[in-house]
Enzyme design. Structure first.
Site, mmCIF file in Angstrom:
data_model
loop_
_atom_site.group_PDB
_atom_site.id
_atom_site.type_symbol
_atom_site.label_atom_id
_atom_site.label_comp_id
_atom_site.label_asym_id
_atom_site.label_seq_id
_atom_site.Cartn_x
_atom_site.Cartn_y
_atom_site.Cartn_z
ATOM 1 N N CYS A 89 0.841 -1.189 0.000
ATOM 2 C CA CYS A 89 0.000 0.000 0.000
ATOM 3 C C CYS A 89 0.886 1.254 0.000
ATOM 4 C CB CYS A 89 -0.974 -0.042 1.175
ATOM 5 S SG CYS A 89 -2.399 1.042 0.963
ATOM 6 N N HIS A 197 -3.370 -5.828 0.935
ATOM 7 C CA HIS A 197 -2.733 -6.014 2.241
ATOM 8 C C HIS A 197 -2.675 -7.494 2.628
ATOM 9 C CE1 HIS A 197 -2.532 -1.799 3.734
ATOM 10 N NE2 HIS A 197 -3.534 -1.614 2.893
ATOM 11 N N GLU A 199 -0.997 -8.775 4.949
ATOM 12 C CA GLU A 199 -0.927 -8.894 6.416
ATOM 13 C C GLU A 199 -2.303 -8.829 7.063
ATOM 14 O OE1 GLU A 199 -0.533 -6.177 4.794
ATOM 15 O OE2 GLU A 199 -0.981 -4.388 5.995
#
Lengths: 229, 81
Positions: A89, A197, A199
């Site tokens: 990002c 993302h 994560e």
């Protein structure tokens, strides 16, 4: 094996803890947390992550000033030595502004902030980040951004395709990105920038709307690539 | 010396911000507008004698992203004699 990772925090980063938790979940060891104003990285790093967020309040251009932070000289040097670097990002935006990756992330063509879980088609399966996926596989990873509209000129886009440097494409148009590009690799395949993302997609146990577990495989791929190297 | 930097999107690069503003102007009844492009104006005070090449480096290194933007450097005050 000991896997030493570093997470860089810039003023305005807000996904740095998420990545640290994700890395600890897959490696068993807490990553080193590095402040952007530091001049040096710890020696012997196996992996560097640049987190999402809004570094410097997105002033001037997204990622522009973070790319000039003192620590970025060390990140560029490490990337040139072949240390895997993942920018997610805002981290992707910083990698583009630093020159480690080509192109730039512009305001979404829709003019809207997009925040949802999207399908990603895996294009490259040769990089440390993507070796654990099957070519053409569609995975689900959340996006949350206002400036994810990937732009590069046509010759650059053509060479990215010819050199197998597109890691992921959006399975359906997401933000106006040229050729639906969601993630780009450096020429040596050791630097990946991606808007989604991983994560935030670390476990199936949560409700399906919370991202699933496909993102975990990005981190597991990096570790597996180092073990086999 | 005062310096004014104009940073503009290159021709052909989509400008969502300009498009949104264009749409709003149309909504206000300004039908004469055919296109809107939005750039950035940066005014700087710099030491007299700062070279053109230094100003150029500031622009290409940080103030503009030459993948998508062009820049113009205007010196507003002649250097003091």
């Amino acid at each position: 094996m000991a896997f030493t990772a570093a997470v860089i925090t810039f003023p305005g980063s807000n996904c740095d803890r998420d990545i640290a938790v994700a890395l600890e979940a897959v490696t068993g060891a807490a990553p080193r947390r590095i402040w952007h104003g530091d001049a040096d990285l710890p020696s012997g790093l196996d992996f560097i992550a640049l987190p999402g967020g809004f570094s410097y309040g997105d002033y001037l251009r997204v990622g522009a000033m973070a790319a000039k932070s003192p620590i970025m000289h060390a990140v560029v040097a490490a990337a040139e030595r072949g240390v895997p670097v993942l920018g997610i990002c805002n981290g992707f935006q910083i990698l583009c502004e630093s020159g480690l990756l080509p192109g730039v992330l512009m305001r979404n063509a829709t003019q809207r902030f997009v925040c949802r879980t999207v399908g990603l088609e895996v294009i490259n399966t040769a990089s440390p980040f993507t070796a654990g996926f099957a070519k053409g596989e569609v995975i689900r990873v959340p996006v949350a951004h206002h400036d994810g509209n990937y732009f590069a000129d046509t010759p650059t886009l053509d060479s990215l395709e010819a050199e197998d440097r597109i890691a992921f494409r959006y399975a359906a148009p997401c933000n106006g990105s040229q050729r639906d590009i969601a993630g780009v690799l450096s020429a040596n395949g050791r630097v990946l920038g991606m808007m989604p993302h991983p994560e935030r997609a670390m476990a199936e146990v949560a409700h399906a709307s919370l991202g699933g577990a496909d993102g975990r495989r990005v981190f597991e791929s990096v570790i597996a690539s180092l073990v086999s190297a | 010396m005062k310096v004014r930097i104009l940073v503009r999107l290159k021709p052909g690069v989509l400008d969502p911000q300009g498009r949104a503003v264009h749409h709003s102007l149309e909504g206000m009844g300004f039908d004469a507008v055919t296109d809107v492009r939005i750039g950035r104006l940066i005014e700087m005070d710099v030491a007299d004698g700062t070279s053109d090449s230094t100003l150029h480096s500031m622009c290409s290194g940080l103030l503009a992203n030459t993948v998508i933007e062009d820049f113009v450097i205007e010196k507003l005050e002649p250097e003091s004699a």
